[in-house]
Design a protein around this motif. Structure first.
Motif, short mmCIF file in Angstrom:
data_model
loop_
_atom_site.label_atom_id
_atom_site.label_comp_id
_atom_site.label_asym_id
_atom_site.label_seq_id
_atom_site.Cartn_x
_atom_site.Cartn_y
_atom_site.Cartn_z
N VAL A 84 1.10 -0.89 -0.14
CA VAL A 84 -0.11 0.16 0.24
C VAL A 84 0.52 1.27 -0.05
CG1 VAL A 84 -1.79 1.18 1.33
CG2 VAL A 84 -1.55 -1.91 1.14
N ASP A 85 0.59 2.04 -0.86
CA ASP A 85 1.52 3.61 -0.73
C ASP A 85 0.95 3.90 0.21
OD1 ASP A 85 4.16 4.86 -2.04
OD2 ASP A 85 1.94 5.64 -3.68
N GLU A 86 2.45 4.85 0.74
CA GLU A 86 2.29 6.07 1.58
C GLU A 86 2.70 7.14 1.18
OE1 GLU A 86 -0.20 6.46 3.72
OE2 GLU A 86 -1.09 4.70 3.54
N PRO A 87 2.04 8.88 1.45
CA PRO A 87 3.74 9.04 0.93
C PRO A 87 3.99 9.41 2.82
CG PRO A 87 1.15 10.32 2.48
CD PRO A 87 0.78 8.72 1.91
N ARG A 88 6.06 10.41 2.57
CA ARG A 88 7.09 9.41 2.93
C ARG A 88 6.32 10.76 4.43
NH1 ARG A 88 6.92 6.01 0.04
NH2 ARG A 88 8.46 5.07 -0.65
N ASP A 89 5.88 10.30 5.34
CA ASP A 89 5.35 11.71 5.60
C ASP A 89 6.16 10.77 7.84
OD1 ASP A 89 4.18 8.70 6.51
OD2 ASP A 89 2.24 9.85 6.75
N ALA A 90 5.61 11.53 8.77
CA ALA A 90 6.80 10.77 10.04
C ALA A 90 6.21 9.36 10.25
CB ALA A 90 6.00 12.15 11.71
N VAL A 91 5.06 9.42 9.95
CA VAL A 91 4.58 7.85 10.01
C VAL A 91 5.43 6.85 9.31
CG1 VAL A 91 2.59 6.19 10.38
CG2 VAL A 91 2.86 8.57 11.53
N TRP A 92 5.38 6.87 7.74
CA TRP A 92 6.55 5.99 7.22
C TRP A 92 7.78 5.77 7.73
CZ3 TRP A 92 10.62 6.35 3.63
CH2 TRP A 92 10.61 5.07 2.90
N TYR A 93 8.15 7.11 8.40
CA TYR A 93 9.50 6.39 8.67
C TYR A 93 9.42 6.41 9.48
CZ TYR A 93 11.39 10.43 5.02
OH TYR A 93 11.82 10.27 3.38
N HIS A 94 8.70 6.41 10.45
CA HIS A 94 9.20 6.02 11.98
C HIS A 94 8.66 4.13 12.36
CE1 HIS A 94 7.20 4.17 15.68
NE2 HIS A 94 7.82 4.91 16.40
N GLY A 95 7.94 3.85 10.65
CA GLY A 95 7.68 2.18 10.39
C GLY A 95 8.69 1.83 9.98
N THR A 96 9.54 2.64 8.75
CA THR A 96 10.47 2.29 8.58
C THR A 96 11.37 1.55 8.78
OG1 THR A 96 10.21 3.49 5.92
CG2 THR A 96 12.45 2.79 6.61
N LEU A 97 11.99 2.69 10.09
CA LEU A 97 12.80 2.16 11.28
C LEU A 97 12.96 0.87 12.27
CD1 LEU A 97 13.89 6.17 11.92
CD2 LEU A 97 15.88 3.92 10.83
N ARG A 98 11.58 1.16 12.93
CA ARG A 98 10.78 0.03 13.31
C ARG A 98 10.53 -1.35 12.27
NH1 ARG A 98 6.18 -3.55 13.75
NH2 ARG A 98 6.25 -3.76 16.01
N GLU A 99 11.13 -1.30 11.34
CA GLU A 99 11.09 -2.94 10.69
C GLU A 99 12.12 -3.31 11.07
OE1 GLU A 99 8.95 -4.62 8.71
OE2 GLU A 99 7.51 -3.57 10.17
N LEU A 100 13.65 -2.14 10.61
CA LEU A 100 14.81 -2.42 10.81
C LEU A 100 14.80 -3.44 12.39
CD1 LEU A 100 16.62 0.18 9.55
CD2 LEU A 100 16.70 -1.79 8.72
N ALA A 101 15.18 -3.10 13.11
CA ALA A 101 14.13 -3.93 14.72
C ALA A 101 13.59 -5.06 15.22
CB ALA A 101 13.94 -1.87 15.52
N ALA A 102 12.49 -4.83 13.78
CA ALA A 102 11.47 -6.05 13.57
C ALA A 102 12.27 -7.23 12.76
CB ALA A 102 10.02 -5.54 13.78
N ALA A 103 13.15 -7.06 11.90
CA ALA A 103 13.54 -7.73 11.26
C ALA A 103 14.78 -8.54 12.41
CB ALA A 103 14.97 -7.11 10.14
N GLY A 104 15.71 -8.58 12.97
CA GLY A 104 16.13 -9.43 13.77
C GLY A 104 15.05 -10.41 14.82
N LYS A 105 14.41 -10.46 15.23
CA LYS A 105 13.04 -10.97 15.49
C LYS A 105 12.86 -11.95 14.64
CE LYS A 105 8.63 -11.01 17.61
NZ LYS A 105 7.31 -9.97 18.36
N ALA A 106 12.02 -11.12 13.47
CA ALA A 106 11.83 -12.36 12.37
C ALA A 106 12.64 -13.23 11.38
CB ALA A 106 10.99 -11.06 11.43
N GLY A 107 13.89 -13.02 11.73
CA GLY A 107 14.81 -13.70 11.35
C GLY A 107 14.91 -15.11 12.62
#
Length: 226
Positions: free
Chosen positions: A178-201
């Motif tokens: 789902v496409d989204e504008p690059r707002d604060a929520v989007w950047y927060h979610g992107t950074l959160r994904e970096l942290a969540a990737a370890g748990k996903a592994g």
């Protein structure tokens, strides 16, 4: 008695230690990024927009928070994309999965109401009330609801992880970004994904049981039979 290092030797010891500290730091950073790289590389050929998504029996929509009893804008956008998939015949049923761990917070019911208001028939919507995180949702989709092949609907920064985890849980999946504008929520979610990737592994490697499993539910099969 041993004498203390002097001159160039004395200066070399802290220099070596600094170099080793930098090398260790770089190594730790590389190791921390490996899960995120694995997710991106292993899933990028199975992600598209809603308009380009292939057909599948079911679309799985992941929760993304509530404002009161209404979906947040990001969750609403996921639901809009899922409704579009249903209207154009790409899927025949929708599985909404989210958090209902306490009485005053019910993501799946809010998601169901939103989809019904968007014109999706109630008998085509199935709710998973124990989708406490992405891994829980994937495992329960396969083991509790019997989903084998599905489209996974989420924002572009999150959908690669959904694809990786649901594949690890035994599903044949394609991600709908789902496409989204690059707002604060989007950047927060992107950074959160970096942290969540370890748990996903770790989840993909060890495949733990979800927080709540429970009995099998026939809701998806019934929705597909209608």
């Amino acid at each position: 008695m041993k004498s203390e290092p002097t001159g160039a030797l004395a200066h070399g010891i802290p220099t070596r230690r600094k170099r080793q500290a930098v090398q260790i730091t770089v190594l730790l950073c590389v190791l921390a990024l490996l899960p995120a790289v694995w997710i991106k590389v292993s899933t990028e050929d199975r992600i598209s927009s809603a308009a380009d998504a292939p057909s599948a029996p079911v679309a799985v929509v992941f929760g993304a928070g509530l404002w009161g009893d209404r979906p947040t804008p990001y969750l609403a956008h996921r639901l809009d994309a899922a409704a579009e998939l249903y209207r154009r015949g790409a899927v025949r049923a929708l599985l909404v999965t989210g958090d209902n761990s306490r009485q005053d917070y019910d993501e799946p019911s809010a998601m169901r109401r939103y989809l019904e208001d968007s014109g999706v028939p109630a008998d085509r919507i199935v709710a998973d009330y124990a989708g406490f995180d992405t891994w829980n949702s994937c495992v329960r989709a396969r083991r509790i609801f019997g989903v084998e092949r599905a489209l996974l609907v989420s924002q572009g920064y999150h959908v690669p992880r959904t694809v990786a985890l649901c594949e690890a849980a035994g599903l044949d999946v394609h991600g709908v970004a789902v496409d989204e504008p690059r707002d604060a929520v989007w950047y927060h979610g992107t950074l959160r994904e970096l942290a969540a990737a370890g748990k996903a592994g770790l989840n993909a490697t060890f495949r733990p049981d979800p927080r709540f499993l429970g009995p099998e539910e026939p809701g998806v099969a019934r929705a597909l039979d209608r």
